[in-house]
Write an enzyme that holds these catalytic residues in place. Sequence first.
Site, PDB file in Angstrom:
ATOM      1  N   TRP A  24       6.284  -5.440   0.518  1.00 59.73           N
ATOM      2  CA  TRP A  24       5.382  -6.277  -0.280  1.00 59.73           C
ATOM      3  C   TRP A  24       6.048  -7.418  -1.039  1.00 59.73           C
ATOM      4  CZ3 TRP A  24       6.082  -5.577  -5.634  1.00 59.73           C
ATOM      5  CH2 TRP A  24       6.685  -4.373  -6.039  1.00 59.73           C
ATOM      6  N   ASP A  45       9.652   6.914  -6.312  1.00 65.45           N
ATOM      7  CA  ASP A  45       8.995   5.609  -6.134  1.00 65.45           C
ATOM      8  C   ASP A  45       9.977   4.462  -6.367  1.00 65.45           C
ATOM      9  OD1 ASP A  45       7.014   3.724  -5.591  1.00 65.45           O
ATOM     10  OD2 ASP A  45       6.327   3.664  -7.666  1.00 65.45           O
ATOM     11  N   GLY A  63       0.801  -1.228   0.000  1.00 70.83           N
ATOM     12  CA  GLY A  63       0.000   0.000   0.000  1.00 70.83           C
ATOM     13  C   GLY A  63       0.825   1.265   0.000  1.00 70.83           C
ATOM     14  N   ASN A  72       8.820   2.386  -1.125  1.00 74.32           N
ATOM     15  CA  ASN A  72       8.974   3.838  -1.259  1.00 74.32           C
ATOM     16  C   ASN A  72       8.365   4.590  -0.081  1.00 74.32           C
ATOM     17  OD1 ASN A  72       6.398   2.927  -2.813  1.00 74.32           O
ATOM     18  ND2 ASN A  72       6.017   5.088  -2.357  1.00 74.32           N
TER      19      ASN A  72
HETATM   20 CA    CA Z   1       5.791   1.939  -4.852  1.00 74.82          CA
END
Ligand code: CA
Length: 553
Positions: free
Chosen positions: A241, A301, A189, A259
């Site tokens: 993740w 990112d 997320g 990020n």
């Molecule tokens: Ca990302």
Amino acid sequence: MNRLCSMIVLTMTLGGSMANAQSADELINDTVTPGDVLTYGMGYGQQRYSSLDQISVDTVSGLVPVWAYSLDDSRGQESFPLVKDGVMYVTTHAATIAVDAATGKQIWKATVEYPPETPRAACCGIVNRGAAIYEGKLFRTTLDANIIALDMATGSEIWRTNSIDFKAGYSFTVAPLVADGVVIVGISGGEYGIRGYIEGYDVDTGERVWRTYTVPAPGEPGSETWPDDSDAWERGGGPGWLTGTYDPELETVYWGVGNAGPWNAAVRPGDNLYTGSMLAMDPKTGSIKWHYQFTPNDPYDYDGTNELVLADLDGQKVILQANRNGFFYVIDRLTGKLIAANKFIDRVDWADSIDLETGRPNETELGVKIRSGEQVTFWPSAFGGKNWAPMAYNPDTQTAFINTLNLGMNYKGVEPQYRAGVFYFGAEFSWDWPEGDRGYLRAIDPMTAEVKWESAIAIPRNAGILATAGGLIFTGNQSGDFEAFNAETGAKAWSFNTGSGIVGQPMTWEMDGRQYVSIVNGSGAVYALFSGDERLADTPAGGYLWTFALHGN
Ligand code: CA
Ligand code: CA
């Protein structure tokens, strides 16, 4: 008590017992038992290397499908299959499945039920990357932020624990890691204003044993790297993740952190630990032994989540990572000291080099411009020089095999608006495409990132890689070809079109003297959904679990 039980099982296994109970020892030894694949990434070190060589450069022309099982699901498929005792286990977003590994016949299928509003809360396609297995239980995560344990024999649910309310943008796509008897997962997320974490659960009860936030609260170690006059840390990102690796000798789990949030770094001056980093952790407690930050105050990112491959390089225990930010890192596994960091793609705009003394990047002018809100173009894009799809590492030739992306991004920071469960970028962006090929399969020397060979492709691959002692590299492309390359030369040795795009992860095992290679296909995931690449229009959706072996073998 649990510890005592597993010690007894371990003793039985060492004593030659054929007990079905699976011990911690079996997981540790996964790489030297080619009859099964018990861990995500083919071993705790995630080298994705197999000693099997029946399918080789010489024989691969005889490689044919032996079965294909329909996943009955038209989403992108990224799951890593596991094999134990002749049964293959695979996940989709919507189901957990056991099939006969020899025939592909379904043994059981357990459906995951979701609240109707779930799909809103997920970035980059709805995927699940696989399961973990341990002592008769299969563990998986769900997009609505649950961890589930199933009975491996029947698929019936043993326990289910909710981690957090998914409506605030939290989700799971990760394949769990079982290390030292703890089920470890990392939350997704990073684009939704979450506060990231990694956590451990009791294998037997599903009780949470620990949670380690990747963004410290005020007063905690690392909080000095966040602004002290704002609540930016509460939405600071730092997801976990992708599955970490585990060194049982050092009793250390290594986990990558994504990020910082929002992408617009102007609202969070400071290094923003532990975003864009990797953590070395105690699997029993989640305590952080050390950290290394790849991308301080990340405005690009550049998730640091990519797989952390364990290797012995010239007698040194190291971690290898091909980071999204375009550098290939070699890090001392014991201390976290940076050993090498070199560019593994052709164009990296954000930093000239990484200082080996301090471990910090030598950033270019781009960093000043992007943080001041200027319109910029930077390479690699937010997809990274390598996206999530795992590389393979051949320990004999000390070579890493990577699917790289050759893309840039046009970008401008804007004032972020936080709304729970909605994208929280603080940036406007579009893609910057090259004239020609958008990706390469590259064979790389980890210490220098020197390219030994490369194979260019128009639509970049975003599938995992498998290396074998048969001198082959297996991967797949988004047009649906499952492919084998000569690991020495990079020449294509074989391919088979599976009928839908491949963004999955190949693996291999043997049974009754026959070597098998398996992979899921199923178009979708981040590039197919967000690139707007029209050349993918003719690639149908729909996923299968494919298994191949040599004809007549
Ligand atoms: Ca990302
Ligand atoms: Ca094994």
